[in-house]
Design a protein around this motif. Structure first.
Motif, PDB file in Angstrom:
ATOM      1  N   TRP A 288       0.822  -1.209   0.000  1.00  0.00           N
ATOM      2  CA  TRP A 288       0.000   0.000   0.000  1.00  0.00           C
ATOM      3  C   TRP A 288       0.856   1.260   0.000  1.00  0.00           C
ATOM      4  CZ3 TRP A 288      -5.306   0.323  -0.260  1.00  0.00           C
ATOM      5  CH2 TRP A 288      -5.971  -0.904  -0.252  1.00  0.00           C
ATOM      6  N   ASP A 290       1.455   3.667   2.023  1.00  0.00           N
ATOM      7  CA  ASP A 290       0.876   4.926   2.494  1.00  0.00           C
ATOM      8  C   ASP A 290       1.860   5.625   3.418  1.00  0.00           C
ATOM      9  OD1 ASP A 290      -1.441   5.182   1.213  1.00  0.00           O
ATOM     10  OD2 ASP A 290      -2.744   4.517   2.827  1.00  0.00           O
ATOM     11  N   GLU A 449      -4.639  -4.137 -11.211  1.00  0.00           N
ATOM     12  CA  GLU A 449      -3.410  -3.367 -11.061  1.00  0.00           C
ATOM     13  C   GLU A 449      -2.207  -4.271 -11.297  1.00  0.00           C
ATOM     14  OE1 GLU A 449      -5.637  -3.813  -8.666  1.00  0.00           O
ATOM     15  OE2 GLU A 449      -6.571  -1.888  -8.159  1.00  0.00           O
ATOM     16  N   GLY A 527      -7.462   0.851  -8.749  1.00  0.00           N
ATOM     17  CA  GLY A 527      -6.206   1.574  -8.751  1.00  0.00           C
ATOM     18  C   GLY A 527      -5.760   1.812 -10.188  1.00  0.00           C
ATOM     19  N   TYR A 564      -1.746   8.405  -1.841  1.00  0.00           N
ATOM     20  CA  TYR A 564      -2.061   7.608  -0.662  1.00  0.00           C
ATOM     21  C   TYR A 564      -3.112   6.569  -1.034  1.00  0.00           C
ATOM     22  CZ  TYR A 564       0.128  11.758   1.214  1.00  0.00           C
ATOM     23  OH  TYR A 564       0.991  12.799   1.438  1.00  0.00           O
ATOM     24  N   SER A 565      -2.686   5.332  -1.129  1.00  0.00           N
ATOM     25  CA  SER A 565      -3.568   4.265  -1.617  1.00  0.00           C
ATOM     26  C   SER A 565      -4.767   4.064  -0.706  1.00  0.00           C
ATOM     27  CB  SER A 565      -2.783   2.956  -1.745  1.00  0.00           C
ATOM     28  OG  SER A 565      -1.712   3.099  -2.634  1.00  0.00           O
ATOM     29  N   SER A 566      -4.565   4.087   0.607  1.00  0.00           N
ATOM     30  CA  SER A 566      -5.667   3.839   1.535  1.00  0.00           C
ATOM     31  C   SER A 566      -6.729   4.924   1.430  1.00  0.00           C
ATOM     32  CB  SER A 566      -5.142   3.753   2.968  1.00  0.00           C
ATOM     33  OG  SER A 566      -4.323   2.620   3.130  1.00  0.00           O
ATOM     34  N   ALA A 569      -8.647   4.517  -1.740  1.00  0.00           N
ATOM     35  CA  ALA A 569      -9.569   3.388  -1.576  1.00  0.00           C
ATOM     36  C   ALA A 569     -10.777   3.790  -0.738  1.00  0.00           C
ATOM     37  CB  ALA A 569      -8.845   2.214  -0.934  1.00  0.00           C
TER      38      ALA A 569
END
Length: 679
Positions: A288, A290, A449, A527, A564-566, A569
């Protein structure tokens, strides 16, 4: 001459006849005498040189049988001579036929079916007609729907008379409940006409604050429960929670939704042990990735919980993703939650969290383990640490523990203001974009992804470039895990087993076959798609109204979240939560948690399509299938998702995907409970 005379005279004296002469030893002469005519039989043509040579060789072999010992050597010599002088191009090649469903041929199928698909493009099964068109056979379904609607209205009217109930509906559920009710109010017809079996087992409604034994919806029972709840709140406000047994510090690892389940489990454990929970710490994840930039949001995070020695200062904080104040206030009557450990306790550990005793708990440990093992150590040390904490509590737990899980997941955890505001904005824009469908849209969770494709070890149509990209991604993310000696990877078997992520073109074919026409509004939660220029083109051709968060929001709006992936999401989670239909294409924590949240907000029905990918790959790999046959199979898959209706949790099922009956109460108990059993 004299000798001959003597012999004749001697013979005459003895009067004995001489023996006959011996026959010749030649096989040809003996053969000639035994067979009339011999080899020169009149009337037969003379033998050719080849026949004579063959006869000579055969005669030699028959007379010298030992030469057969050299036959294998002679055979090998001839084969080597043959293979060295003849090209392989003229040798017939035996090709092995691949098993059905083991090869990725979806682009070829799309090119074949597209003319018929475009010609069909009927809207008889699309979302818009699910909403507006009701057949005579479906009219019978309106009777229970109207009855449940009347029951729901009665419950809401009773709830309005109860201040505590009103506080719960407006305060704890917050923007999620308000937004969802707005979504329902804008629909011309209730969602029961979209999903024909949504009230198959009777409607359910949230009842986290009720005792587990009360499931009736009568006004008297509701009044008694409300009075009981008010008394408990007043007693707790006057007396307060019992004295705490100590402090529990957990590290929530994984992605967004794995961290979410860890937080809920931590709340349940802290409440069960009568402990004080420190605001959970988010552990940095290599996938992730982040990181946190101080001061990125409108206010600085207030978490000052002690950190371990090996903890990176760039790890994300709880308040970066969730509303910390709302979380603490919602749980204040059930679990103590603080943001730091008192100084007099940390002084014993030199203010270093790594010196605190750390429990290594096995996955899915029963709640009895915490009572028998963790609680004595907590009473002794007053501070304990549990790291990692993902999936460290069994799904099968007492009702009191399950209630705390539900309370944390569905009411206490609310996204932080920046995330929630943008999510609500995108939902509003998506509903405006779906005006032709009454403000309803379909959300699709697509996992294609680069890291997901690499981890699956599946092979698509990218050739050498794809192989190089996937090898590099596996080495970068998992460092030799897939190249260990003895590890065998079989992409064909993985695909046949339904473990390969669906590509965008496969998702488009599936949805078009299920009856969603090209006027359907789709929100794509994903993503960065691998090789998106190639893979996304067919999906956009099939669904021109498809949108992503990058299309709905401006670059300036996404700027605080894009790295920031989280948090990205979390935005996808909010938009998918309020869609009319949710389509999941791959397992994982995102659809796992979202499925339960949608059930909690939709009277127990998830309104989710979960295709059987083991069947899908067979249809995608069939070059002879026609559009009508393909569409019939896809409609059967959609009907299977519809027929499940409301599912009830079994002991080993996850409470985060099946909130009934631990988090919800049935509104209509006259229906046989067997109709709601999980299938």
């Amino acid at each position: 001459y004299a000798r001959l005379q003597q012999a004749a005279q001697q013979q005459q004296r003895t009067q004995q006849p001489l023996p006959p002469p011996s026959p010749l030893r030649s096989p040809r002469l003996r053969h000639g005498r035994s067979k009339p005519g011999g080899r020169f039989t009149p009337g037969l043509p003379p033998r050719t040189p080849v026949q004579r040579l063959a006869w000579a060789v055969l005669s030699l072999l028959l007379r010298r049988q030992g030469i057969f010992l050299f036959a294998p050597l002679l055979y090998i010599a001839c084969m080597l001579f043959y293979m060295g002088t003849v090209s392989f191009d003229v040798v017939p090649i035996i090709s092995h036929k691949s098993a059905p469903g083991s090869v990725y041929r979806s682009p070829q199928l799309y090119r074949k079916l597209r003319p018929e698909m475009d010609a069909d493009n009927s809207t008889s099964d699309s979302v818009s007609d699910w909403i507006y068109v009701i057949s005579i056979a479906d009219f019978t379904l309106l009777v229970p729907a109207i009855a449940n609607l009347a029951t729901w209205c009665l419950s809401q009217a009773t709830c309005l008379l109860n201040p505590s109930c009103k506080h719960v509906n407006t305060g704890r559920i917050g923007a999620y409940r308000d937004l969802h009710m707005d979504n329902r109010s804008r629909s011309p017809i209730k969602a029961s006409q979209v999903w024909k079996h949504s009230y198959k087992g009777g409607a359910w409604r949230p009842c986290i604050n009720k005792s587990s034994g009360v499931t009736s919806n009568s006004p008297i029972c509701m009044l008694l429960v409300s009075i009981n709840r008010i008394i408990k709140i007043c007693v707790r406000c006057y007396v307060g929670l019992p004295e705490s047994n100590g402090y529990i510090y957990v590290e929530a690892n994984g992605g967004l939704n794995q961290q979410r389940t860890s937080i809920c489990n931590a709340v349940a454990v802290a409440g069960y042990l009568n402990a004080t929970l420190i605001i959970p710490n988010f552990h940095y994840h290599s996938i992730w990735r982040d990181i946190r930039i101080p001061g990125m949001f409108s206010r600085e995070a207030t978490i000052v919980a002690p950190q371990s020695k090996d903890q990176s200062p760039i790890e994300p904080k709880f308040s970066d993703i969730y509303d910390e104040d709302f979380f603490v206030s919602t749980l204040q009557n059930d679990v103590r939650v603080v943001d730091k450990i008192p100084g007099y306790l940390m002084e014993r550990y030199d203010y270093n969290m790594s010196n605190v005793f750390n429990f290594k708990i096995k996955a899915y440990a029963p709640i009895q383990f915490y009572r028998d093992t963790v609680l004595p150590k907590l009473l002794e040390e007053k501070v304990i640490r549990i790291s990692p904490f993902a999936n460290r509590l069994s799904f099968d737990a007492p009702p009191a523990v399950q209630r705390l899980r539900c309370l944390a997941n569905y009411e206490a955890l609310r996204f932080s203001s920046p995330i929630l505001d943008l999510g609500v904005t995108l939902v509003t824009r998506m509903k405006e974009h779906s005006a032709n469908n009454g403000g309803k849209y379909v959300s699709v969770h697509l996992r294609f992804e680069e890291d997901m494709v690499a981890f699956s070890c599946c092979v698509y149509d990218g050739g050498k470039k794809e192989k190089e990209d996937m090898d590099a991604a596996r080495e970068r993310g998992w460092r030799g895990k897939f190249t260990k000696p003895g590890r065998v990877i079989r992409p064909g078997a993985i695909r046949m087993n339904g473990k390969c992520p669906l590509t965008p073109v496969e998702v488009g074919l599936m949805l078009r076959g299920m009856g969603f026409d090209n006027s359907t509004s789709i929100f794509l939660a994903s993503g960065k798609i691998y090789d998106s220029e190639i893979h996304m083109a067919p999906l956009l051709e099939m669904f021109p109204l498809l949108r992503t968060k990058e299309m709905l929001a401006s670059p300036e709006e996404l700027e605080p979240f894009k790295n920031y992936s989280s948090r990205m999401a979390a935005i996808d989670y909010t938009v998918c939560l309020h869609s009319e239909v949710f389509v999941t294409t791959q397992g994982g924590n995102f659809p796992h948690v979202l499925l339960g949240h949608r059930r909690y907000m939709s009277s127990g029905h998830s309104k989710t399509i979960r295709p059987d990918k083991r069947k899908l790959v067979l249809y995608f790999d069939n070059p002879n299938i026609g559009w009508k046959s393909f569409k019939r199979h896809m409609l059967n898959l959609r009907a299977h998702s519809d027929s499940k209706g409301i599912e009830v949790k079994r002991p080993t099922d996850s409470i985060y995907s099946l909130p009934c009956p631990n988090c919800m109460c049935r509104m209509n108990k006259t229906v046989d409970s067997r109709s709601t059993s999980a299938t």
